[in-house]
Design a protein around this motif. Sequence first.
Motif, PDB file in Angstrom:
ATOM      1  N   LEU A 124       0.810  -1.214   0.000  1.00 51.67           N
ATOM      2  CA  LEU A 124       0.000   0.000   0.000  1.00 51.67           C
ATOM      3  C   LEU A 124       0.842   1.263   0.000  1.00 51.67           C
ATOM      4  O   LEU A 124       0.348   2.342  -0.353  1.00 51.67           O
ATOM      5  CB  LEU A 124      -0.927   0.026   1.215  1.00 51.67           C
ATOM      6  CG  LEU A 124      -2.130  -0.913   1.215  1.00 51.67           C
ATOM      7  CD1 LEU A 124      -2.947  -0.690   2.487  1.00 51.67           C
ATOM      8  CD2 LEU A 124      -3.008  -0.709  -0.004  1.00 51.67           C
ATOM      9  N   LEU A 156      -4.790   2.295   4.154  1.00 54.98           N
ATOM     10  CA  LEU A 156      -5.951   1.473   3.820  1.00 54.98           C
ATOM     11  C   LEU A 156      -7.253   2.264   3.791  1.00 54.98           C
ATOM     12  O   LEU A 156      -8.037   2.108   2.834  1.00 54.98           O
ATOM     13  CB  LEU A 156      -6.047   0.289   4.789  1.00 54.98           C
ATOM     14  CG  LEU A 156      -7.035  -0.821   4.426  1.00 54.98           C
ATOM     15  CD1 LEU A 156      -6.740  -1.384   3.035  1.00 54.98           C
ATOM     16  CD2 LEU A 156      -7.007  -1.935   5.472  1.00 54.98           C
ATOM     17  N   ILE A 185      -8.107  -2.056  -3.374  1.00 49.71           N
ATOM     18  CA  ILE A 185      -6.783  -2.352  -2.820  1.00 49.71           C
ATOM     19  C   ILE A 185      -5.796  -2.539  -3.963  1.00 49.71           C
ATOM     20  O   ILE A 185      -4.683  -1.994  -3.937  1.00 49.71           O
ATOM     21  CB  ILE A 185      -6.840  -3.610  -1.931  1.00 49.71           C
ATOM     22  CG1 ILE A 185      -7.708  -3.350  -0.703  1.00 49.71           C
ATOM     23  CG2 ILE A 185      -5.433  -4.049  -1.512  1.00 49.71           C
ATOM     24  CD1 ILE A 185      -8.038  -4.594   0.087  1.00 49.71           C
TER      25      ILE A 185
END
Length: 268
Positions: A124, A156, A185
């Motif tokens: 991420l 996130l 994601i």
Amino acid sequence: MADYQFIALQTHGGVATLTLNRPDKRNAISDAMRTELIHALEAVAQDRAIRALVLTGAGKGFCAGGDIAGMQRRMQAPAGDVAFNGWARQQRVHHAVSLLYHMPKPTIAAVNGAAAGLGADTALSCDFIVASEQATFTWSYIARGLIPDGGGMYFLPRRVSLARAKELIYSGRKVAAEEAFALGIADRLAPAGQELDAAQRWAAELARGSATALALSKSILDQSSELSAGQVFAMGSQAQGICYTSTEHRDSVAAFLAQAARGREQAR
């Protein structure tokens, strides 16, 4: 490039590929690997010949998270040292994450298998994620009585919404590639074994633009969620002033004007 034991770093056509290289440990990040990762990221950031970075894992997995041996050492430390040792470790973790997140060039994670805990957070930290159809993501910290410490609580929610991030972190459940793509994601999916090539080709496309304009745009975009419109406009004005003086802008304007002059000449 320097010689590394726990990572591999290669460059081709302006795109660097950094591979987490402990396949026997599912590329779990040890203290030694983190040190090498920091050195490599600093080198990539400073090398102007490198215009984009792809991060991937060796073997079947992307990154299993933190190294079990490190957890054991942490538990065996004298009680009075545990907190400070943990704080010191966190500084190194966050330094590595920050180097990746603030990299002044495009970054793409090519997730080839399981990305768990710190591994999911590390993915991420990149601008984009290309996931293999066999990739999985899990913020499994809760199973160890921990919170996401690699940036997951920041990254996130910005990808999947606050409520969805809470659900994934509270449950620690595994997210398969198709769901990861649907949730945001992952940005792109690729057939198993083709995710690295897909990420490298995308990185090469992103690397074609002005390195100056891209670095400045990224630095502002990464802060834009926490800033007012006026602050973003002000930062944009300053960044544009820098762009006006860049070699890329001057060369592109000169080329455009020359092409326009040729067009006018041919039209006569």
